[in-house]
Design a protein around this motif. Structure first.
Motif, PDB file in Angstrom:
ATOM      1  N   VAL A   1     -76.114  10.353  41.055  1.00 45.43           N
ATOM      2  CA  VAL A   1     -75.736  10.027  42.435  1.00 45.43           C
ATOM      3  C   VAL A   1     -75.271   8.571  42.474  1.00 45.43           C
ATOM      4  O   VAL A   1     -75.605   7.779  41.598  1.00 45.43           O
ATOM      5  CB  VAL A   1     -76.907  10.223  43.438  1.00 45.43           C
ATOM      6  N   ARG A   2     -74.485   8.257  43.489  1.00 46.66           N
ATOM      7  CA  ARG A   2     -74.050   6.878  43.679  1.00 46.66           C
ATOM      8  C   ARG A   2     -74.120   6.548  45.164  1.00 46.66           C
ATOM      9  O   ARG A   2     -73.519   7.241  45.983  1.00 46.66           O
ATOM     10  CB  ARG A   2     -72.628   6.689  43.169  1.00 46.66           C
ATOM     11  N   MET A   3     -74.885   5.514  45.494  1.00 41.73           N
ATOM     12  CA  MET A   3     -74.969   5.097  46.897  1.00 41.73           C
ATOM     13  C   MET A   3     -73.621   4.522  47.320  1.00 41.73           C
ATOM     14  O   MET A   3     -73.086   3.634  46.656  1.00 41.73           O
ATOM     15  CB  MET A   3     -76.072   4.047  47.078  1.00 41.73           C
ATOM     16  N   LEU A   4     -73.091   5.066  48.419  1.00 42.92           N
ATOM     17  CA  LEU A   4     -71.799   4.606  48.928  1.00 42.92           C
ATOM     18  C   LEU A   4     -71.952   3.680  50.133  1.00 42.92           C
ATOM     19  O   LEU A   4     -71.294   2.661  50.227  1.00 42.92           O
ATOM     20  CB  LEU A   4     -70.939   5.803  49.350  1.00 42.92           C
ATOM     21  N   ARG A   5     -72.823   4.098  51.066  1.00 46.88           N
ATOM     22  CA  ARG A   5     -72.969   3.338  52.304  1.00 46.88           C
ATOM     23  C   ARG A   5     -74.418   3.337  52.774  1.00 46.88           C
ATOM     24  O   ARG A   5     -75.158   4.266  52.541  1.00 46.88           O
ATOM     25  CB  ARG A   5     -72.089   3.930  53.420  1.00 46.88           C
ATOM     26  N   ARG A   6     -74.751   2.252  53.474  1.00 47.26           N
ATOM     27  CA  ARG A   6     -76.074   2.084  54.069  1.00 47.26           C
ATOM     28  C   ARG A   6     -75.848   1.878  55.568  1.00 47.26           C
ATOM     29  O   ARG A   6     -75.223   0.899  55.976  1.00 47.26           O
ATOM     30  CB  ARG A   6     -76.735   0.852  53.447  1.00 47.26           C
ATOM     31  N   GLY A   7     -76.329   2.817  56.369  1.00 46.39           N
ATOM     32  CA  GLY A   7     -76.091   2.753  57.804  1.00 46.39           C
ATOM     33  C   GLY A   7     -77.106   1.905  58.537  1.00 46.39           C
ATOM     34  O   GLY A   7     -78.167   1.565  58.008  1.00 46.39           O
ATOM     35  N   ALA A   8     -76.777   1.592  59.779  1.00 48.13           N
ATOM     36  CA  ALA A   8     -77.711   0.878  60.648  1.00 48.13           C
ATOM     37  C   ALA A   8     -78.845   1.819  61.026  1.00 48.13           C
ATOM     38  O   ALA A   8     -78.669   3.034  61.109  1.00 48.13           O
ATOM     39  CB  ALA A   8     -76.990   0.389  61.896  1.00 48.13           C
ATOM     40  N   VAL A   9     -80.028   1.267  61.252  1.00 53.13           N
ATOM     41  CA  VAL A   9     -81.208   2.056  61.606  1.00 53.13           C
ATOM     42  C   VAL A   9     -80.968   2.805  62.912  1.00 53.13           C
ATOM     43  O   VAL A   9     -80.404   2.260  63.867  1.00 53.13           O
ATOM     44  CB  VAL A   9     -82.447   1.140  61.723  1.00 53.13           C
ATOM     45  N   VAL A  10     -81.388   4.073  62.931  1.00 51.45           N
ATOM     46  CA  VAL A  10     -81.339   4.906  64.135  1.00 51.45           C
ATOM     47  C   VAL A  10     -82.786   5.116  64.575  1.00 51.45           C
ATOM     48  O   VAL A  10     -83.633   5.511  63.772  1.00 51.45           O
ATOM     49  CB  VAL A  10     -80.664   6.269  63.831  1.00 51.45           C
ATOM     50  N   GLU A  11     -83.061   4.847  65.847  1.00 50.28           N
ATOM     51  CA  GLU A  11     -84.434   4.986  66.350  1.00 50.28           C
ATOM     52  C   GLU A  11     -84.623   6.301  67.094  1.00 50.28           C
ATOM     53  O   GLU A  11     -83.695   6.784  67.751  1.00 50.28           O
ATOM     54  CB  GLU A  11     -84.775   3.818  67.278  1.00 50.28           C
TER      55      GLU A  11
ATOM     56  N   VAL B   1     -83.227  18.174  62.613  1.00 48.81           N
ATOM     57  CA  VAL B   1     -84.237  17.207  63.005  1.00 48.81           C
ATOM     58  C   VAL B   1     -83.591  16.275  64.036  1.00 48.81           C
ATOM     59  O   VAL B   1     -82.364  16.152  64.080  1.00 48.81           O
ATOM     60  CB  VAL B   1     -84.759  16.408  61.789  1.00 48.81           C
ATOM     61  N   PRO B   2     -84.389  15.622  64.874  1.00 47.78           N
ATOM     62  CA  PRO B   2     -83.815  14.744  65.897  1.00 47.78           C
ATOM     63  C   PRO B   2     -82.921  13.659  65.299  1.00 47.78           C
ATOM     64  O   PRO B   2     -83.214  13.107  64.239  1.00 47.78           O
ATOM     65  CB  PRO B   2     -85.046  14.116  66.559  1.00 47.78           C
ATOM     66  N   LYS B   3     -81.822  13.420  65.989  1.00 51.10           N
ATOM     67  CA  LYS B   3     -80.898  12.314  65.685  1.00 51.10           C
ATOM     68  C   LYS B   3     -80.185  12.447  64.335  1.00 51.10           C
ATOM     69  O   LYS B   3     -79.686  11.444  63.806  1.00 51.10           O
ATOM     70  CB  LYS B   3     -81.617  10.957  65.747  1.00 51.10           C
ATOM     71  N   LEU B   4     -80.091  13.673  63.779  1.00 49.29           N
ATOM     72  CA  LEU B   4     -79.416  13.804  62.482  1.00 49.29           C
ATOM     73  C   LEU B   4     -77.931  13.451  62.586  1.00 49.29           C
ATOM     74  O   LEU B   4     -77.388  12.769  61.728  1.00 49.29           O
ATOM     75  CB  LEU B   4     -79.595  15.214  61.899  1.00 49.29           C
ATOM     76  N   GLN B   5     -77.281  13.896  63.660  1.00 52.46           N
ATOM     77  CA  GLN B   5     -75.859  13.576  63.848  1.00 52.46           C
ATOM     78  C   GLN B   5     -75.669  12.060  63.966  1.00 52.46           C
ATOM     79  O   GLN B   5     -74.761  11.498  63.351  1.00 52.46           O
ATOM     80  CB  GLN B   5     -75.312  14.272  65.096  1.00 52.46           C
ATOM     81  N   GLU B   6     -76.532  11.414  64.727  1.00 51.61           N
ATOM     82  CA  GLU B   6     -76.432   9.953  64.875  1.00 51.61           C
ATOM     83  C   GLU B   6     -76.660   9.247  63.540  1.00 51.61           C
ATOM     84  O   GLU B   6     -75.989   8.267  63.224  1.00 51.61           O
ATOM     85  CB  GLU B   6     -77.445   9.444  65.905  1.00 51.61           C
ATOM     86  N   ALA B   7     -77.615   9.759  62.760  1.00 50.18           N
ATOM     87  CA  ALA B   7     -77.885   9.166  61.446  1.00 50.18           C
ATOM     88  C   ALA B   7     -76.671   9.329  60.529  1.00 50.18           C
ATOM     89  O   ALA B   7     -76.301   8.400  59.800  1.00 50.18           O
ATOM     90  CB  ALA B   7     -79.126   9.794  60.816  1.00 50.18           C
ATOM     91  N   TYR B   8     -76.038  10.494  60.576  1.00 49.07           N
ATOM     92  CA  TYR B   8     -74.845  10.726  59.746  1.00 49.07           C
ATOM     93  C   TYR B   8     -73.720   9.767  60.157  1.00 49.07           C
ATOM     94  O   TYR B   8     -73.092   9.129  59.308  1.00 49.07           O
ATOM     95  CB  TYR B   8     -74.367  12.181  59.835  1.00 49.07           C
ATOM     96  N   THR B   9     -73.497   9.663  61.471  1.00 52.42           N
ATOM     97  CA  THR B   9     -72.456   8.757  61.967  1.00 52.42           C
ATOM     98  C   THR B   9     -72.745   7.323  61.527  1.00 52.42           C
ATOM     99  O   THR B   9     -71.848   6.599  61.086  1.00 52.42           O
ATOM    100  CB  THR B   9     -72.355   8.856  63.503  1.00 52.42           C
ATOM    101  N   SER B  10     -74.008   6.919  61.615  1.00 52.83           N
ATOM    102  CA  SER B  10     -74.388   5.578  61.175  1.00 52.83           C
ATOM    103  C   SER B  10     -74.125   5.397  59.679  1.00 52.83           C
ATOM    104  O   SER B  10     -73.612   4.361  59.246  1.00 52.83           O
ATOM    105  CB  SER B  10     -75.862   5.326  61.489  1.00 52.83           C
ATOM    106  N   ALA B  11     -74.452   6.420  58.896  1.00 52.60           N
ATOM    107  CA  ALA B  11     -74.261   6.326  57.442  1.00 52.60           C
ATOM    108  C   ALA B  11     -72.787   6.185  57.081  1.00 52.60           C
ATOM    109  O   ALA B  11     -72.419   5.325  56.272  1.00 52.60           O
ATOM    110  CB  ALA B  11     -74.858   7.548  56.746  1.00 52.60           C
ATOM    111  N   ILE B  12     -71.933   7.001  57.689  1.00 51.32           N
ATOM    112  CA  ILE B  12     -70.519   6.940  57.290  1.00 51.32           C
ATOM    113  C   ILE B  12     -69.820   5.677  57.793  1.00 51.32           C
ATOM    114  O   ILE B  12     -68.814   5.270  57.234  1.00 51.32           O
ATOM    115  CB  ILE B  12     -69.723   8.198  57.704  1.00 51.32           C
ATOM    116  N   HIS B  13     -70.384   5.061  58.823  1.00 54.76           N
ATOM    117  CA  HIS B  13     -69.810   3.812  59.335  1.00 54.76           C
ATOM    118  C   HIS B  13     -70.590   2.585  58.833  1.00 54.76           C
ATOM    119  O   HIS B  13     -70.332   1.475  59.273  1.00 54.76           O
ATOM    120  CB  HIS B  13     -69.757   3.818  60.859  1.00 54.76           C
ATOM    121  N   GLY B  14     -71.537   2.818  57.940  1.00 56.23           N
ATOM    122  CA  GLY B  14     -72.383   1.731  57.464  1.00 56.23           C
ATOM    123  C   GLY B  14     -71.688   0.818  56.479  1.00 56.23           C
ATOM    124  O   GLY B  14     -70.517   1.014  56.137  1.00 56.23           O
TER     125      GLY B  14
END
Length: 150
Positions: A75-85, A133-146
């Motif tokens: 695996v290779r880490m590509l992006r680190r997103g902002a924390v989603v609460e 799980v709660p906020k999965l879409q938001e977490a994905y959006t954060s990851a791809i824009h991280g």
């Protein structure tokens, strides 16, 4: 007050959620088993609690290894997103989700562990079709824009 709600202060809980992606843009989601602590049968990324004295980046790699059998060089880490609460009063937790996007170099080697009963590669735009799980879409959006990880 509803009796199913937790009373008292919410416990801050840091978790990682890792989105594993293939070259075709599909991401891996896994369906949580009855043996995990919460959100049974919900779909999620590869996730887990951030252990004490472990960075979220390191925890992300640990969870991927445990839950998919992938080694660090697969695996290779590509992006680190902002924390989603997310606040879950029933669980008495204030979740701080640390989202990550990883490229999977060896998807054929994935073997899920006891935490998942099912896995699927999906187009990210289809996430809303799943009970997640709660906020999965938001977490994905954060990851791809991280931030891009070197």
């Amino acid at each position: 007050m509803n009796s199913t709600h937790f009373s008292g202060p919410l416990r801050p809980t840091h978790v990682v959620t890792c989105f594993l992606s293939q070259d075709n843009g599909q991401i891996l989601i896994v369906q949580r088993s009855q043996r995990v602590g919460s959100y049974h049968a919900h779909w999620a990324g590869i996730s887990g609690f951030v252990e004490q004295n472990v960075t979220p980046d390191e925890q992300a790699l640990v969870e991927i290894g445990e839950e998919t059998s992938l080694q660090r060089d697969q695996v290779r880490m590509l992006r680190r997103g902002a924390v989603v609460e997310h606040i879950d009063e029933e669980l008495g937790r204030h979740f701080y989700v640390h989202p990550f996007l990883f490229a999977v170099l060896a998807p054929e080697h994935i073997q899920t562990d006891w935490e998942a009963v099912n896995m699927r590669w999906i187009d990210p735009k289809d996430l809303s079709n799943y009970q997640t799980v709660p906020k999965l879409q938001e977490a994905y959006t954060s990851a791809i824009h991280g931030e891009t990880v070197a």
